[in-house]
Design a protein around this motif. Structure first.
Motif, PDB file in Angstrom:
ATOM      1  N   ALA A 261       0.837  -1.209   0.000  1.00 48.97           N
ATOM      2  CA  ALA A 261       0.000   0.000   0.000  1.00 48.97           C
ATOM      3  C   ALA A 261       0.868   1.253   0.000  1.00 48.97           C
ATOM      4  N   GLN A 262       1.997   1.212   0.708  1.00 52.83           N
ATOM      5  CA  GLN A 262       2.909   2.359   0.692  1.00 52.83           C
ATOM      6  C   GLN A 262       3.472   2.574  -0.710  1.00 52.83           C
ATOM      7  N   LEU A 263       3.816   1.473  -1.380  1.00 49.09           N
ATOM      8  CA  LEU A 263       4.267   1.571  -2.769  1.00 49.09           C
ATOM      9  C   LEU A 263       3.203   2.238  -3.625  1.00 49.09           C
ATOM     10  N   HIS A 264       1.963   1.811  -3.465  1.00 53.09           N
ATOM     11  CA  HIS A 264       0.896   2.358  -4.297  1.00 53.09           C
ATOM     12  C   HIS A 264       0.651   3.830  -3.978  1.00 53.09           C
ATOM     13  N   MET A 265       0.745   4.202  -2.705  1.00 50.48           N
ATOM     14  CA  MET A 265       0.600   5.617  -2.356  1.00 50.48           C
ATOM     15  C   MET A 265       1.712   6.440  -2.997  1.00 50.48           C
ATOM     16  N   GLY A 266       2.920   5.883  -3.061  1.00 49.11           N
ATOM     17  CA  GLY A 266       4.008   6.570  -3.748  1.00 49.11           C
ATOM     18  C   GLY A 266       3.709   6.760  -5.220  1.00 49.11           C
ATOM     19  N   ILE A 267       3.188   5.703  -5.851  1.00 48.79           N
ATOM     20  CA  ILE A 267       2.868   5.788  -7.277  1.00 48.79           C
ATOM     21  C   ILE A 267       1.755   6.805  -7.518  1.00 48.79           C
ATOM     22  N   LEU A 268       0.715   6.785  -6.683  1.00 48.46           N
ATOM     23  CA  LEU A 268      -0.394   7.731  -6.846  1.00 48.46           C
ATOM     24  C   LEU A 268       0.085   9.169  -6.703  1.00 48.46           C
ATOM     25  N   ASN A 269       0.966   9.415  -5.727  1.00 41.88           N
ATOM     26  CA  ASN A 269       1.477  10.772  -5.528  1.00 41.88           C
ATOM     27  C   ASN A 269       2.422  11.192  -6.647  1.00 41.88           C
ATOM     28  N   SER A 270       3.179  10.258  -7.186  1.00 45.85           N
ATOM     29  CA  SER A 270       4.139  10.630  -8.236  1.00 45.85           C
ATOM     30  C   SER A 270       3.459  10.806  -9.590  1.00 45.85           C
ATOM     31  N   THR A 271       2.337  10.113  -9.799  1.00 48.57           N
ATOM     32  CA  THR A 271       1.625  10.222 -11.078  1.00 48.57           C
ATOM     33  C   THR A 271       0.484  11.228 -11.035  1.00 48.57           C
ATOM     34  N   GLY A 272       0.066  11.623  -9.831  1.00 46.24           N
ATOM     35  CA  GLY A 272      -1.047  12.555  -9.707  1.00 46.24           C
ATOM     36  C   GLY A 272      -2.402  11.910  -9.909  1.00 46.24           C
ATOM     37  N   ARG A 273      -2.468  10.600  -9.823  1.00 51.85           N
ATOM     38  CA  ARG A 273      -3.748   9.920  -9.968  1.00 51.85           C
ATOM     39  C   ARG A 273      -4.526  10.021  -8.664  1.00 51.85           C
ATOM     40  N   PHE A 274      -5.768  10.418  -8.735  1.00 48.54           N
ATOM     41  CA  PHE A 274      -6.679  10.626  -7.597  1.00 48.54           C
ATOM     42  C   PHE A 274      -6.304  11.856  -6.770  1.00 48.54           C
ATOM     43  N   MET A 275      -5.200  12.509  -7.059  1.00 45.00           N
ATOM     44  CA  MET A 275      -4.721  13.587  -6.185  1.00 45.00           C
ATOM     45  C   MET A 275      -3.775  14.485  -6.969  1.00 45.00           C
ATOM     46  N   THR A 276      -3.372  15.582  -6.344  1.00 45.29           N
ATOM     47  CA  THR A 276      -2.371  16.457  -6.945  1.00 45.29           C
ATOM     48  C   THR A 276      -0.997  15.799  -6.855  1.00 45.29           C
ATOM     49  N   THR A 277      -0.246  15.872  -7.933  1.00 50.30           N
ATOM     50  CA  THR A 277       1.095  15.284  -7.932  1.00 50.30           C
ATOM     51  C   THR A 277       1.950  15.905  -6.833  1.00 50.30           C
ATOM     52  N   ASN A 278       2.606  15.055  -6.060  1.00 52.91           N
ATOM     53  CA  ASN A 278       3.482  15.527  -4.995  1.00 52.91           C
ATOM     54  C   ASN A 278       4.667  14.567  -4.907  1.00 52.91           C
ATOM     55  N   HIS A 279       5.764  14.938  -5.564  1.00 45.96           N
ATOM     56  CA  HIS A 279       6.919  14.052  -5.608  1.00 45.96           C
ATOM     57  C   HIS A 279       7.601  13.931  -4.248  1.00 45.96           C
ATOM     58  N   ASP A 280       7.502  14.958  -3.414  1.00 45.10           N
ATOM     59  CA  ASP A 280       8.093  14.876  -2.075  1.00 45.10           C
ATOM     60  C   ASP A 280       7.411  13.787  -1.256  1.00 45.10           C
ATOM     61  N   ILE A 281       6.074  13.790  -1.269  1.00 43.89           N
ATOM     62  CA  ILE A 281       5.336  12.774  -0.521  1.00 43.89           C
ATOM     63  C   ILE A 281       5.559  11.396  -1.142  1.00 43.89           C
TER      64      ILE A 281
END
Length: 727
Positions: free
Chosen positions: A481-501
């Motif tokens: 799940a942590q991996l997927h949260m990283g992917i979602l944040n890096s791709t901006g899917r479902f949320m604003t892209t945030n490479h730091d997070i």
């Protein structure tokens, strides 16, 4: 933990019906507090908790609690009457704490100020029931969330538990921290462990984005180490850190210090260090006394350690009769089957001596016969993974475990029903999955998130639900799940892209040695997304991941050596890493090897080898493998020129989304090269190429051409020209 609910329900029922006195809100938190006091059902506790964490008050919690304790000491000593206490100020400064509201209630009741008493009684009940409303407290993932450990102890004491001892438990390489209380229940005198989580509150104090404080070890360095001078549980935790790092003398001293400060669990920790032969002060024959001391103070798990020693003759003379007696004594105070399951774990372990698997299996069977959920689940999964007739015993065992309302059993049976049984069991599987997820069991949350994200098993796509569940599993330390949260944040899917997070999530699960997270961490470091670009550091991360078996890391290392990024350019080394990745199943690496042997200097060039690697890549469904084979057949490189075969491979590459392959097919149909000339097919593949490559100019020009219904050869040639020059 039913006792907690019963007491709080009684408190709620005891409240009288008078309306609470209105107080002017000082800030949004105070406004919610007034609303909760006047109409508890109109405010959700999660909303209230979030408001508290965001308020300035959360940063003053420790000093506010100290002020309350000082006031209460003055009242108890007779220096001040309860009427003289400024309860409005005390309770507003301690909004989230239980005892100040309870003390205010009691004082106002003695003074006959019913409305004020009810006001604080309602807040007390709202906060206490809010903390307890969802979780059970019996595991780390169902821990009660509180602002401070003082609040945890107050909650336990008010609920009638006898606190025997407490200790800290780390999660995932010190990324998380829980305080666990060993308690004895009042109604049946059973022992239990109750978990409390102050993580979000501690992150607020540390001014670190939750849940990333562990990345800098801040929970240990800035919370536990300073606390270790006054808190025995923190001192024992320091010993655990030394123990894990192999600094046994420091660990031993920390454990001894903690014992001197009142820690009972430290006796068990020191006893285990002693049994492992790492003590400088105790011989193995003296280890037992440490467990005896813990047992005398009420920790039944110490008796299990003594029974283990007596069964196998470790540190003491083997005495099965004594071992049986000790185990039976511990079992009296534990849930049925727990003592047998815990000793089975010890006997199966190689931590202190060679495993005794046969004896361990016997105890697992006894534990399962007594209905202990973990034993039932362990035996069920063993049956499921067995080579012969796994279904004969699996379903009865897993069903027994499910019947105890055990979330892990609910999850595993749900997954089995969804993956193995077919459509007729989907409804049951989803219902069980929802139960496990509602208990916040991380793998269940992660699976439900995947189902919501993709709309599987007949459920509608629900991105909001998917995000909630992924995050819920991720903050409970589940690496996928942590991996997927990283992917979602890096791709901006479902949320604003945030490479730091995103980088933070990758770093968290990388600490758990998740290979995908390690590789993504290296990739982010190489690109400089979420962290300063550093090719040398990326190389180190990739090398570590590659050594653990990550094909993607090996492939990325090969690219760095091929390009000379972070290392000296070295095609031989690149080939080694690409080969390692290819043997691990990486189609990208297979294609990269083909390109090296196709396009490199003469000492590396080998058309037959290149074609062989492209063929292997294509067998793994690589569009690039098909495309590069097509080029070789088209140009006659290492093989006979074969335009028909080339176009067949271009077609396969096009089907997999390769835009240049689609363009090549469009050109062939436009010119009649190796196929019958067909402007409609040319226009089709041209449009496909434009869409696959996201060529905006071509899309617009082609749309105009098709709208005019007059796409002649000259128009198509002009479009080919546009496509070839589009950047």
């Amino acid at each position: 933990m039913k006792k907690l609910f019963l007491i709080l329900t009684a408190l709620l029922l005891a409240s009288c019906s008078a309306q609470a006195v209105k107080t002017a809100p000082e800030d949004p938190l105070m406004a919610l507090t007034r609303q909760a006091a006047q109409s508890p059902g109109s405010v959700s506790f999660p909303t209230y908790w979030e408001a508290y964490l965001k308020s300035p008050q959360s940063l003053k919690t420790v000093s506010a609690q100290t002020r309350y304790l000082e006031e209460m000491a003055s009242v108890e000593s007779g220096e001040k009457t309860c009427e003289a206490v400024n309860w409005q100020q005390i309770t507003q400064q301690n909004t989230i704490s239980l005892l100040p509201h309870l003390s205010a209630t009691e004082c106002y009741e003695t003074l006959g100020k019913t409305e004020l008493a009810l006001f604080h009684q309602n807040i007390f009940t709202f906060i206490a029931t809010g903390i307890l409303s969802k979780h059970s407290g019996d595991t780390y993932y169902s821990a009660y969330e509180v602002a401070s450990w003082g609040d945890a102890e107050d909650l336990l004491s008010l609920s009638g538990y006898e606190i025997i001892d407490s200790y800290f438990e780390f999660a995932e390489s010190r990324n998380g921290l829980y305080r666990v209380y060993n308690v004895r229940t009042q109604n049946n005198n059973k022992v239990a462990k109750i978990y409390f989580d102050s993580s979000r509150f501690l992150h607020r104090l540390l001014a670190v984005e939750h849940p990333f404080a562990g990345l800098s070890d801040a929970l240990y360095r800035e919370i536990l180490q300073p606390l270790a001078d006054s808190d025995y549980a923190a001192r024992q935790a320091v010993g655990q850190v030394y123990h894990a790092e192999g600094e046994f003398q420091k660990a031993e001293q920390a454990y001894l210090d903690a014992i001197g400060m009142g820690s009972i669990m430290a006796n068990i920790s020191l006893g285990k260090l002693c049994l492992a032969g790492e003590s400088t002060r105790f011989s193995q024959g003296e280890c037992a006394q440490l467990f005896v001391s813990a047992s005398d103070h009420g920790l039944e798990e110490a008796k299990i350690m003594l029974a283990y020693m007596a069964y196998i003759g470790l540190g003491i003379e083997a005495d099965p009769a004594l071992a049986d007696q000790l185990l039976d004594s511990a079992a009296v105070w534990m849930p049925a089957g727990q003592a047998e399951y815990e000793i089975a774990l010890l006997l199966a372990s190689a931590e202190f001596t060679s495993p005794r698997e046969k004896l361990a299996q016997d105890f697992r069977q006894v534990s399962a016969a007594k209905g202990y959920p973990l034993a039932l689940l362990a035996l069920a999964l063993a049956q499921l993974n067995a080579d012969q007739k796994p279904l004969d015993e699996f379903e009865p065992l897993i069903q027994q475990a499910v019947d105890t309302h055990f979330p892990p059993a609910q999850f595993f049976y749900a997954r089995y029903l969804l993956e193995k049984k077919g459509e007729h069991s989907v409804k049951t599987g989803l219902a069980l999955l929802d139960k496990a997820a509602s208990a916040d069991f991380p793998p269940a949350l992660n699976l439900r998130a995947r189902i919501a994200e993709a709309g599987l098993f007949g459920r509608k796509i629900d991105t909001a639900q998917a995000l909630r569940d992924y995050e819920g599993a991720a903050v409970r330390w589940y690496p996928p799940a942590q991996l997927h949260m990283g992917i979602l944040n890096s791709t901006g899917r479902f949320m604003t892209t945030n490479h730091d997070i995103a980088y933070g999530w990758y770093a968290l699960c990388a600490k758990a040695d998740n290979l995908d997270c390690l590789t993504n961490l290296g990739y982010a470091t190489a690109l400089g997304t979420g962290v300063e670009q550093n090719y040398q550091r990326a190389v180190e991360i990739y090398q570590y991941a590659a050594a653990q078996g990550s094909a993607r890391a090996s492939y990325n290392l090969g690219q760095l050596y091929r390009l000379g990024q972070g290392v000296e350019r070295n095609l031989e080394q690149a080939i080694d890493y690409f080969t390692q990745a290819a043997e691990g199943g990486s189609a990208d690496a297979m294609n990269a090897l083909g390109l090296i042997y196709l396009n490199s200097a003469p000492e590396f060039q080998s058309y037959p080898t290149a074609l062989s690697w492209f063929e292997r890549a294509a067998e793994n469904n690589s569009r690039y493998g098909y495309f590069n084979q097509a080029k070789m057949y088209e140009q006659g490189l290492g093989t006979e020129n074969d335009q028909s075969r080339a176009l067949a491979h271009y077609r396969k590459a096009s089907d997999l989304g390769h835009d240049i392959a689609s363009l090549r097919l469009a050109q062939a149909y436009n010119s009649g090269e190796a196929v019958d000339k067909d402007p409609k097919m040319a226009a089709h593949f041209l449009k496909l190429a434009a869409e696959q490559g996201n060529h905006g100019k071509i899309k617009r020009a082609l749309a105009m051409c098709q709208e005019s219904q007059n796409c002649i050869e000259q128009d198509l040639e002009r479009l080919f020209g546009l496509l070839s020059t589009e950047g």
